[in-house]
Design a protein around this motif. Sequence first.
Motif, short mmCIF file in Angstrom:
data_model
loop_
_atom_site.label_atom_id
_atom_site.label_comp_id
_atom_site.label_asym_id
_atom_site.label_seq_id
_atom_site.Cartn_x
_atom_site.Cartn_y
_atom_site.Cartn_z
N GLY A 101 0.81 -1.29 0.02
CA GLY A 101 0.11 0.10 0.43
C GLY A 101 0.70 0.88 0.28
N ALA A 102 1.56 0.96 0.97
CA ALA A 102 2.60 2.40 0.90
C ALA A 102 3.32 3.00 -0.17
N GLY A 389 -3.11 -3.82 4.49
CA GLY A 389 -2.25 -2.67 3.61
C GLY A 389 -2.71 -1.12 4.05
N VAL A 390 -3.58 -1.49 4.94
CA VAL A 390 -4.28 -0.06 5.17
C VAL A 390 -2.97 0.91 5.86
N SER A 391 -3.29 3.00 5.87
CA SER A 391 -2.22 3.01 6.39
C SER A 391 -1.27 3.31 7.65
N THR A 394 0.52 -0.74 10.67
CA THR A 394 1.36 -0.87 11.98
C THR A 394 0.93 -0.50 13.75
N LEU B 46 5.43 8.07 6.14
CA LEU B 46 5.57 6.90 4.78
C LEU B 46 4.25 6.91 3.98
N TRP B 47 3.02 7.08 4.15
CA TRP B 47 2.49 6.11 3.64
C TRP B 47 2.00 7.61 2.34
#
Lengths: 433, 296
Positions: A101-102, A389-391, A394, B46-47
């Motif tokens: 994603g990122a 995959g979402v921002s 983490t 970073l995203w």
Amino acid sequence: MNRTRAVTASLATMSLLALTACSGGGSAADGTVRLQMVESLTNPARTALIRELLDEFEAENTGVTVDLVSPPTDQADQKLQQMLQSGRGVDVLEVRDSTVGAFSNNGWLLDLSDDATTWAGWDDLTDNAQAVTAEDGARYYVPYGFYGLSLFYRTDLVETAGFDGPPASWEDLLEQASAIQDPGQNTYGYAFRGGQNGFSNVVAAVEAYTIDDLDVENAYLLTDGSTIFSAPEAQDAVDTYFSLFEEAAPPSAVSWGYPEMVEGFTNGSTAFLLQDPEVIATVSESTTITAEQWSTAPLLTGPTGKAAQPLATAGWGVAEASEHQEEAADLVEFLSGAEPATRFAQENSLVPIIDGAGEDPFYSEGPWSSYVEMTEDPETYVNVVQPRGVSWWTEWEQKADRDLQAVLLGSMTTSELLEEWDTFWTEKYASEQ
Amino acid sequence: MRRRTFGRRQALTILGFFAPAIVFVSWFTYWPMLQGAQMAFRDWNLWDLTSTPWVGLGNFAMILADPVFPIVAGNTLVWVVGSIVPQLVIGFLVALALWRRFRFRGVYQALIFYPWAVSGFLVGMLFRWMFNAEFGVVNDLLMKAGAIDAPLPWLADPKLAMVAVIVANVWYGVTFFAIMILAALQSVPDEVLEAAAIDGAGTVRRLFSIVIPYIWTTLALTVLLRSIWTFNSPEIIYAMTNGGPAGRTHIITTWMIEYTQQGSYGLASAIGLAVMVVLFVFCAFYLMAMRRVNQR
């Protein structure tokens, strides 16, 4: 004046040396192409295997050489990000479901849609492998395998405790693990994961309990759009799950992460372990328990007899900034071919991406058979996609682990935990709109 | 005129010799530092690096408003003081023991100094296993010695977890104190000590009236250096508890890593910059205090 020139010349030479040292692969004067490939889940045996596969690729593709960069795993994603950001030094790279994603958002990955689907070996890939490559109309990587949970269990302890076979559901697990638990003999029922990534097993239980209403494309949501943590069944799931800690795990499991869980099982002190297939190799090598003393069983089901199988994955992608995108895509195609991909999956204990690879005796016998059983029964073991995959993934992992430990330490109730998690995901999704 | 020309040439020669160092230090230290510092004032995630707007002091405000901040600040203080005081005392005793010549002194020195050659992360991994409640050697030894009846959940209990990480750090850091203090002790003139002994000064009197004043500067600087390093070093905690259980062993630098892992480089840089300022202020006050003590 001569000295001034000498000083200037030395500085210029040094600057040039510094700049050339920073540059990545490229084309040599004789027309050969040099690709740079960066892996991120590095370990020595894996690196050696990839090198062997790259040597085969080089032999088949005269004029192309591949340099393999293997940063230490704990720093790899950051190094990869720095290289991608600089736009130099990366042609082929390891892309994970948590980084795709990122990386793609920042425009660092090449869309392989046109290349991938026209490859000769594309149809050999399993439906799952083809499906996970697609993201918002693009394909940024081809997976090399899947990580999926199964239940490792002690056949002897289960039998001694008077059970016919391994537990099929979370309720069964609680019953069997509690019956086996005997701290006086240093025997514990369940290798409870309270440390890093411990939340993932709580979520697995919640998904099993909410499976009938689960949105399989986003397994953190129900089909009505609310989060799985808001479902009434979720309360039963977490209560059952945390009872495992109370009744069938060592108290110190609050801090148990991957190494302690695996060690607990391989040294014979815990009867059940929920883990990815890579642990098969580790347990097989243990001298403490014999091959007859353990096996694996399919993932645990919820009250309606079904389980959600969230397949974590990673694969190979091509950098958008690569000067040799065509050769880089050829390398990804080669690595995704039947022979290299099957070898990579087997030697790294991964669920394979090649159709029919499960019929290989390697997969259909012994501890791997539970994975085949799950693959062959998708009605019971439903493949689902988690929103890795979402921002905020983490941030979620870190928060969820902290909350899990707070429950274990008694400073948060299970209903407060569900409320926290429901609020977190509801607010995150709302902020996106 | 002639003198001026010579001076210019000399200056160029000096510049020529210094240039490589200036280029490399600027390129590899100051440029990244400046890059990191400017991130602290931007929304650098970073995203989405396609948009990194300036946010002024917004990142600092977010850190201070985070409910985790007071816990992390308190933990950091406990971590630094709890590590430095035992390191100083034990390191001093070790240095005193190794000061005088005796048989196999070199072997003992090598054995005691070897932890310094091990990476902090590895030390953390080793102690994580040693403090494991079920399989660890610490509980095993304590039970055999009769000090405890049942295994203690060292890394699972918030208070014990802080004790465990500090014990690991003390083990790791004693060596540095011992090395520094031993080097300083070896510079104390024998004749002064002998004269004091002849005048009737006992061991304790000689220690406090001669030895400690003589090595005072080394002691002060070693405490300063180790305080900075301890404040800045997350690796032992990161490897042993990852800040847990439930964030109870988080210190400022493990917190910074957490933000980095989330891709929130702006917030992580703001913490890094704040740490630098705090350490600068601490060093300034510490050195001023030391100067006052020395002037007495």
